[in-house]
Design a protein around this motif. Structure first.
Motif, PDB file in Angstrom:
ATOM      1  N   ALA A 164       0.805  -1.222   0.000  1.00  0.00           N
ATOM      2  CA  ALA A 164       0.000   0.000   0.000  1.00  0.00           C
ATOM      3  C   ALA A 164       0.836   1.269   0.000  1.00  0.00           C
ATOM      4  N   CYS A 165       2.145   1.137   0.163  1.00  0.00           N
ATOM      5  CA  CYS A 165       2.999   2.320   0.295  1.00  0.00           C
ATOM      6  C   CYS A 165       3.247   2.977  -1.062  1.00  0.00           C
ATOM      7  N   PRO A 166       2.805   4.223  -1.262  1.00  0.00           N
ATOM      8  CA  PRO A 166       3.024   4.881  -2.553  1.00  0.00           C
ATOM      9  C   PRO A 166       4.505   5.097  -2.863  1.00  0.00           C
TER      10      PRO A 166
ATOM     11  N   THR B 206      -3.692   2.127   7.430  1.00  0.00           N
ATOM     12  CA  THR B 206      -3.324   3.429   6.882  1.00  0.00           C
ATOM     13  C   THR B 206      -4.594   4.173   6.489  1.00  0.00           C
TER      14      THR B 206
ATOM     15  N   LYS C  87      -7.273   6.356   4.732  1.00  0.00           N
ATOM     16  CA  LYS C  87      -7.486   6.700   3.327  1.00  0.00           C
ATOM     17  C   LYS C  87      -7.142   8.160   3.028  1.00  0.00           C
TER      18      LYS C  87
ATOM     19  N   HIS D 115      -3.446   8.395   2.708  1.00  0.00           N
ATOM     20  CA  HIS D 115      -2.965   7.714   1.508  1.00  0.00           C
ATOM     21  C   HIS D 115      -3.264   8.544   0.266  1.00  0.00           C
ATOM     22  N   ASP D 116      -4.469   9.084   0.166  1.00  0.00           N
ATOM     23  CA  ASP D 116      -4.836   9.919  -0.987  1.00  0.00           C
ATOM     24  C   ASP D 116      -3.934  11.143  -1.080  1.00  0.00           C
TER      25      ASP D 116
ATOM     26  N   GLU E 212      -0.840  11.420  -0.056  1.00  0.00           N
ATOM     27  CA  GLU E 212       0.484  11.005  -0.536  1.00  0.00           C
ATOM     28  C   GLU E 212       0.451  10.736  -2.041  1.00  0.00           C
ATOM     29  N   VAL E 213      -0.614  10.089  -2.512  1.00  0.00           N
ATOM     30  CA  VAL E 213      -0.749   9.830  -3.950  1.00  0.00           C
ATOM     31  C   VAL E 213      -0.803  11.149  -4.717  1.00  0.00           C
TER      32      VAL E 213
ATOM     33  N   THR F  97      -6.015   9.083  -7.129  1.00  0.00           N
ATOM     34  CA  THR F  97      -6.553   8.797  -5.804  1.00  0.00           C
ATOM     35  C   THR F  97      -7.771   7.879  -5.955  1.00  0.00           C
TER      36      THR F  97
ATOM     37  N   TYR G 126     -12.742   0.213  -0.337  1.00  0.00           N
ATOM     38  CA  TYR G 126     -11.340   0.582  -0.134  1.00  0.00           C
ATOM     39  C   TYR G 126     -10.648  -0.466   0.737  1.00  0.00           C
TER      40      TYR G 126
END
Length: 216
Positions: free
Chosen positions: A18-20, A57, A59, A62-63, A65-66, A80, A88
């Motif tokens: 999952a890590c961008p 993590t 959402k 995460h979004d 970072e993306v 995203t 999700y």
């Protein structure tokens, strides 16, 4: 367990699917290795963020970072999450277990599955928490025997490997997701990134250095 594969020419990569940042680094490495015709061999090891942090993590994080990454690296083809929020992935442990289970078929099979699962998550926006999704991705992945993979998963092969990696990931040798190692030892953590919080440029020169060391 050693934090790196000591086989000459093998690159060990610690990461979370999952890590961008890890996915950007791996996508860059694969692309440039293919352009050079390099025989890339990666040993994927798990840095399971949700287990190390004790929570999934979020959402929104995460979004964000993306968005930060794609503002600099639009070539990655990500976006995203635009699917329904109920779809999700709350966990990526099943996906990481699948990659570890695929090692029964060799490092190349595991690497192919890892790349396909990351594409399913970051590009196709599929719920890689779900075994049916993982199986479908595997069946579309050249070089992976999906039946053999599912048998290994049902036997718990992947889960045992994830928790073995967790013990190493938490002992301070591994500096996060991603952390690249050569057969000789540590290479770089999150290479090419100028600043995680204020990401404005990416230097892919680390790939030349790594390929020069490992694959010349």
């Amino acid at each position: 367990m050693a934090p790196n594969n000591s086989t000459p020419g093998v690159v060990t990569v610690w990461s979370d699917i999952a890590c961008p940042w890890a996915t950007m680094a791996l996508q860059t490495l694969h692309r440039q290795a293919a352009e050079r015709g390099a025989d890339l061999r990666i040993d994927h090891r798990c840095f399971p963020l949700e287990l190390l942090n004790g929570e999934p993590t979020a959402k929104p994080m995460h979004d964000e970072e993306v968005e930060r990454i794609t503002a600099v690296r639009s070539d990655l083809g990500w976006s995203t999450w635009t699917g329904p929020e109920w779809a999700y992935p709350v966990t990526t442990l099943p996906a990481m277990e699948a990659v570890q289970a695929a090692k029964v078929q060799g490092l190349q099979a595991a690497d192919a599955l890892d790349a396909a699962l990351r594409r399913a998550y970051f590009v196709e926006q599929r719920c890689v928490s779900m075994l049916p999704v993982i199986e479908d991705v595997a069946r579309g992945c050249a070089g992976v025997d999906a039946d053999r993979l599912m048998a290994a998963l049902h036997a718990g092969t992947g889960r045992a490997a994830v928790f073995a990696d967790l013990a190493v990931a938490g002992d301070g040798q591994v500096q996060g997701s991603p952390h690249f190692w050569t057969a000789e030892g540590p290479f770089a953590a999150n290479p090419g990134v100028d600043d995680v919080e204020h990401f404005r440029s990416y230097d892919a020169g680390w790939v030349d250095e790594l390929l020069g060391e490992q694959l010349s």
